[in-house]
Design a protein around this motif. Structure first.
Motif, mmCIF file in Angstrom:
data_model
loop_
_atom_site.group_PDB
_atom_site.id
_atom_site.type_symbol
_atom_site.label_atom_id
_atom_site.label_comp_id
_atom_site.label_asym_id
_atom_site.label_seq_id
_atom_site.Cartn_x
_atom_site.Cartn_y
_atom_site.Cartn_z
ATOM 1 N N ALA A 243 0.812 -1.219 0.000
ATOM 2 C CA ALA A 243 0.000 0.000 0.000
ATOM 3 C C ALA A 243 0.847 1.272 0.000
ATOM 4 C CB ALA A 243 -0.947 -0.013 1.205
ATOM 5 N N GLN A 244 1.837 1.344 0.889
ATOM 6 C CA GLN A 244 2.638 2.566 0.966
ATOM 7 C C GLN A 244 3.360 2.835 -0.348
ATOM 8 O OE1 GLN A 244 5.138 3.260 4.322
ATOM 9 N NE2 GLN A 244 3.584 2.727 5.832
ATOM 10 N N GLN A 245 3.872 1.798 -0.964
ATOM 11 C CA GLN A 245 4.597 1.961 -2.233
ATOM 12 C C GLN A 245 3.652 2.415 -3.342
ATOM 13 O OE1 GLN A 245 7.019 -1.432 -3.447
ATOM 14 N NE2 GLN A 245 6.650 -0.967 -5.603
ATOM 15 N N LEU A 246 2.457 1.827 -3.400
ATOM 16 C CA LEU A 246 1.516 2.166 -4.459
ATOM 17 C C LEU A 246 1.090 3.628 -4.369
ATOM 18 C CD1 LEU A 246 -0.706 0.334 -6.491
ATOM 19 C CD2 LEU A 246 -2.108 1.755 -5.003
ATOM 20 N N PHE A 247 0.840 4.115 -3.149
ATOM 21 C CA PHE A 247 0.397 5.506 -3.004
ATOM 22 C C PHE A 247 1.548 6.485 -3.214
ATOM 23 C CE2 PHE A 247 -3.175 3.405 -0.988
ATOM 24 C CZ PHE A 247 -4.243 4.214 -1.339
ATOM 25 N N ALA A 248 2.759 6.080 -2.823
ATOM 26 C CA ALA A 248 3.916 6.979 -2.969
ATOM 27 C C ALA A 248 4.435 7.016 -4.395
ATOM 28 C CB ALA A 248 5.030 6.554 -2.011
ATOM 29 N N GLU A 249 4.470 5.862 -5.060
ATOM 30 C CA GLU A 249 5.050 5.782 -6.401
ATOM 31 C C GLU A 249 4.208 4.893 -7.314
ATOM 32 O OE1 GLU A 249 8.950 4.287 -5.810
ATOM 33 O OE2 GLU A 249 9.679 6.050 -4.749
ATOM 34 N N PRO A 250 2.993 5.329 -7.671
ATOM 35 C CA PRO A 250 2.184 4.515 -8.605
ATOM 36 C C PRO A 250 2.859 4.458 -9.970
ATOM 37 C CG PRO A 250 1.186 6.680 -8.274
ATOM 38 C CD PRO A 250 2.314 6.578 -7.302
ATOM 39 N N ARG A 251 2.900 3.259 -10.574
ATOM 40 C CA ARG A 251 3.576 3.090 -11.860
ATOM 41 C C ARG A 251 2.649 3.379 -13.029
ATOM 42 N NH1 ARG A 251 4.406 -2.053 -10.221
ATOM 43 N NH2 ARG A 251 3.403 -2.719 -12.157
ATOM 44 N N GLU A 252 1.440 2.831 -12.970
ATOM 45 C CA GLU A 252 0.543 2.865 -14.125
ATOM 46 C C GLU A 252 -0.279 4.157 -14.175
ATOM 47 O OE1 GLU A 252 0.623 0.550 -16.460
ATOM 48 O OE2 GLU A 252 2.209 -0.465 -15.319
ATOM 49 N N ASP A 253 -0.574 4.624 -15.387
ATOM 50 C CA ASP A 253 -1.360 5.842 -15.564
ATOM 51 C C ASP A 253 -2.743 5.703 -14.945
ATOM 52 O OD1 ASP A 253 0.724 7.040 -16.891
ATOM 53 O OD2 ASP A 253 -0.030 6.551 -18.898
ATOM 54 N N TYR A 254 -3.339 4.501 -15.069
ATOM 55 C CA TYR A 254 -4.687 4.303 -14.529
ATOM 56 C C TYR A 254 -4.690 4.474 -13.010
ATOM 57 C CZ TYR A 254 -9.082 2.053 -13.273
ATOM 58 O OH TYR A 254 -10.317 1.793 -12.741
ATOM 59 N N THR A 255 -3.672 3.951 -12.336
ATOM 60 C CA THR A 255 -3.573 4.107 -10.880
ATOM 61 C C THR A 255 -3.413 5.578 -10.520
ATOM 62 O OG1 THR A 255 -2.450 1.964 -10.819
ATOM 63 C CG2 THR A 255 -2.394 3.289 -8.819
ATOM 64 N N LYS A 256 -2.612 6.293 -11.292
ATOM 65 C CA LYS A 256 -2.415 7.720 -11.040
ATOM 66 C C LYS A 256 -3.725 8.488 -11.213
ATOM 67 C CE LYS A 256 2.408 7.547 -12.598
ATOM 68 N NZ LYS A 256 3.354 7.919 -13.673
ATOM 69 N N GLU A 257 -4.530 8.092 -12.213
ATOM 70 C CA GLU A 257 -5.823 8.749 -12.437
ATOM 71 C C GLU A 257 -6.772 8.496 -11.267
ATOM 72 O OE1 GLU A 257 -7.379 7.402 -16.141
ATOM 73 O OE2 GLU A 257 -5.669 8.132 -17.304
ATOM 74 N N LEU A 258 -6.790 7.256 -10.759
ATOM 75 C CA LEU A 258 -7.643 6.944 -9.609
ATOM 76 C C LEU A 258 -7.276 7.812 -8.410
ATOM 77 C CD1 LEU A 258 -8.049 3.041 -9.418
ATOM 78 C CD2 LEU A 258 -9.809 4.726 -9.942
ATOM 79 N N LEU A 259 -5.978 7.927 -8.140
ATOM 80 C CA LEU A 259 -5.524 8.708 -6.987
ATOM 81 C C LEU A 259 -5.795 10.196 -7.187
ATOM 82 C CD1 LEU A 259 -2.148 6.886 -6.261
ATOM 83 C CD2 LEU A 259 -4.239 6.779 -4.905
ATOM 84 N N ALA A 260 -5.618 10.678 -8.410
ATOM 85 C CA ALA A 260 -5.838 12.099 -8.681
ATOM 86 C C ALA A 260 -7.306 12.488 -8.572
ATOM 87 C CB ALA A 260 -5.313 12.449 -10.068
ATOM 88 N N ALA A 261 -8.208 11.512 -8.774
ATOM 89 C CA ALA A 261 -9.647 11.804 -8.760
ATOM 90 C C ALA A 261 -10.211 11.918 -7.352
ATOM 91 C CB ALA A 261 -10.403 10.714 -9.521
ATOM 92 N N VAL A 262 -9.454 11.495 -6.328
ATOM 93 C CA VAL A 262 -9.965 11.525 -4.955
ATOM 94 C C VAL A 262 -10.060 12.971 -4.482
ATOM 95 C CG1 VAL A 262 -9.560 10.794 -2.581
ATOM 96 C CG2 VAL A 262 -8.910 9.291 -4.480
ATOM 97 N N PRO A 263 -11.250 13.433 -4.044
ATOM 98 C CA PRO A 263 -11.360 14.814 -3.545
ATOM 99 C C PRO A 263 -10.645 14.967 -2.202
ATOM 100 C CG PRO A 263 -13.438 13.650 -3.233
ATOM 101 C CD PRO A 263 -12.543 12.723 -4.006
ATOM 102 N N HIS A 264 -10.010 16.097 -1.991
ATOM 103 C CA HIS A 264 -9.288 16.382 -0.754
ATOM 104 C C HIS A 264 -9.858 17.642 -0.116
ATOM 105 C CE1 HIS A 264 -5.633 13.734 -1.344
ATOM 106 N NE2 HIS A 264 -6.157 13.725 -2.552
ATOM 107 N N VAL A 265 -10.058 17.613 1.184
ATOM 108 C CA VAL A 265 -10.414 18.834 1.895
ATOM 109 C C VAL A 265 -9.234 19.799 1.807
ATOM 110 C CG1 VAL A 265 -10.846 19.820 4.171
ATOM 111 C CG2 VAL A 265 -12.046 17.754 3.468
ATOM 112 N N GLY A 266 -9.529 21.043 1.444
ATOM 113 C CA GLY A 266 -8.459 22.042 1.333
ATOM 114 C C GLY A 266 -8.020 22.313 -0.081
#
Length: 563
Positions: A243-266
């Motif tokens: 988990a820590q590796q995937l969130f810190a250094e996602p390899r695939e574009d699709y994973t990066k898109e999933l993480l970028a789509a998460v709304p953040h407070v602030g």
């Protein structure tokens, strides 16, 4: 100890009237003993099909090949793909158990929860009825249900959503299964209840020694709970990592898109507002909604006293303003939204909507205002008529309120609306069941905007959507609101979603306002312990940051419950 579950070259296809649909394309993975393995991806990625395969719950239309091995605590093995019905019955509950997404449909409404928890014990052991009841009470206590000695004889409808999910988890744990498959266990829950269920699942791993396969599209939940993550897309595994590796250094574009789509407070409107700017203390001139000491309730039946759901609240919605209404289930959010369109009775104080006083209003008095108020429902699948095409559903308000409009003009308006919500024109001829959840929600937004309303009420419009689809719907909402200038009441339990769209926020708890102010003030410097608990209970897609937030949530919950 060897892996609790192994999947080797699994392929699954579903028979249809036309060509078979390939759902899983030869995947292989393993769930290690004592870990939480998260399988993530959007709807249609194959994650739920994979979870159902682990328990042999595929429909008869499915064809599976490969191997799916489940190992019990006693060392026995079951190859699910090639097992007989008798072998599958013996494995389910004893070696592997499922926590379903919607506990209300997983529980039988005509049996007590104690009977349903003990059902697995009676099926797999020779335990007496008294012993099974005692064990059911014990596991209810261990999953945090208060007064289990009494609640064991209650029926599912007597429990809240979070408590029902605890009952379903108790059913999975009662036979000490080594593998717990949790399919979207927190999707339908408020953020505070979600945090409690995640803590309980962590307890299942640590105290019960269970291996958990977590199916979810919520990357914040993954960061909170998972040890290892498998990312799926259209039936394939595209990435697998701790988990820590995937969130810190996602390899695939699709994973990066999933993480970028998460709304953040602030990162939403709170980041663009001045946190030191004074919040308005009175409704501005031309406000579309003004509530003064309003009380909203439901009438009693058979001579009983009615229930007051909202107690003397004050708020307003100014011209072109989006007011975010947040709180847990039962806080009165939806009740306020329904009262604005006359679906719930105002029994005290004053609620004026577009100049119309809603207290004591008659149905015929609302006719003039109905065309100026749009409503986006939480679940568009149940708000659309399944017998009408999407074009006919979107055109309904035009048929009712503009009967003189020609068929040609009405068709042109429908196509214009579909284009505004970024749906192709040919979707007008499709039926609701032929659209995905996100597409249906866009169509629902198009229908709500058909008459160019001055006020739009959106009741949890993104809570059931995948994170990437949610991001697109929120972006669309913000753009349409900016272009069309309508005012809006946006109801949600997710403060990160509220931050994306709202100019001001009202925090409700048990029918009373705990706090209100600009988005920057409420989210950047919350004054009330309950608001701080809501903020701390919202998981963020970062395992390290989420660990710290978990401790904040525990402290905030203790302060809020003691307040």
């Amino acid at each position: 100890m060897s892996d609790v579950a192994e999947i080797h070259d699994l392929k699954i296809a579903f028979a249809t009237d036309g060509e078979p649909v390939q759902a899983i394309n030869g995947i292989s993975l393993a769930a290690h003993a004592g870990e939480v393995l998260a399988i993530v991806g959007e709807s249609g990625s194959g994650k739920t099909v994979t979870a159902n395969t682990l328990l042999g719950l595929l429909p008869e239309t499915a064809t599976a090949s490969g191997a799916v091995i489940i190992r019990g605590r006693d060392g026995g093995e079951t190859d699910v793909v090639h097992a007989t019905h008798k072998q599958l019955r013996a494995m389910r509950g004893r070696d592997a158990a499922m926590v379903f997404q919607e506990p209300s449909t997983a529980l039988n409404p005509v049996y007590t929860v104690g009977w349903q928890i003990a059902e697995g014990l009676r099926a797999h052991t020779k335990m007496s009825r008294k012993e099974a009841r005692a064990q059911a009470i014990d596991v209810m206590r261990r999953v945090g249900i208060p007064d289990p000695d009494k609640r064991v004889d209650d029926f599912p409808h007597q429990f809240s959503g979070g408590q029902k999910q605890r009952v379903v988890i108790a059913m999975a744990l009662v036979l000490n299964a080594g593998l717990i498959i949790a399919d979207e266990p927190t999707t339908a829950l408020d953020v505070t209840v979600q945090a409690e269920i995640l803590e309980l699942l962590r307890q299942c791993r640590d105290e019960f020694g269970a291996t958990i396969v977590l199916i979810t599209h919520n990357m914040g939940v993954v960061a909170d709970l998972a040890d290892r993550v498998v990312v799926m897309f259209r039936g394939d595994i595209v990435e697998e990592a701790p988990a820590q590796q995937l969130f810190a250094e996602p390899r695939e574009d699709y994973t990066k898109e999933l993480l970028a789509a998460v709304p953040h407070v602030g990162r939403g409107k709170s980041a663009r507002q001045d946190p030191n700017a004074a919040a308005p203390t009175a409704p501005p001139e031309g406000s579309l909604v003004v509530a003064e000491k309003v009380e909203i309730g439901y009438p009693g039946r058979f001579g009983r006293t009615g229930v007051i759901a909202v107690h003397g609240v004050d708020f307003w919605i100014g011209p072109g303003e989006v007011l975010g209404l947040v709180g847990e289930s039962g806080s009165g959010k939806t009740t306020i939204g329904r009262a604005m369109v006359g679906l719930t009775s105002v029994v005290g104080g004053s609620l004026r909507v577009l100049g119309q006083e809603m207290r004591g209003v008659k149905s015929r008095q609302l006719t003039a205002n109905r065309a100026d108020v749009g409503f986006v429902f939480q679940d568009p699948a149940t708000s659309f008529n399944p017998l009408l095409s999407i074009g006919e559903c979107v055109a309904e308000p035009l048929v009712v309120h503009r009967p003189d409009m020609s068929d040609r003009d009405r068709r042109a308006r429908v196509l214009e609306l579909l284009d505004a919500v970024r749906l192709p024109e040919n979707f007008a001829n499709r039926y609701p069941h032929e659209l995905s959840g996100g597409q249906r929600q866009r169509a629902s937004l198009a229908r709500a905007l058909a008459l160019d309303p001055k006020l739009l009420i959106a009741d949890e419009p993104t809570s059931a959507l995948d994170v990437s689809v949610q991001a697109k719907v929120l972006e669309l909402f913000v753009q349409l609101q900016r272009d069309l200038g309508f005012a809006s009441l946006f109801i949600s339990h997710d403060l990160a979603v509220i931050d994306e769209v709202s100019d001001r926020i009202v925090v409700l708890r048990q029918g009373r306002i705990q706090e209100q102010g600009t988005t920057a003030q409420v989210l950047g410097n919350p004054q009330d312990p309950y608001t701080r608990e809501l903020l701390a209970s919202l998981p963020v897609p970062d395992p390290i940051a989420q660990h710290a937030r978990r401790e904040e949530w525990k402290a905030a919950r203790a302060a809020s419950r003691g307040a």
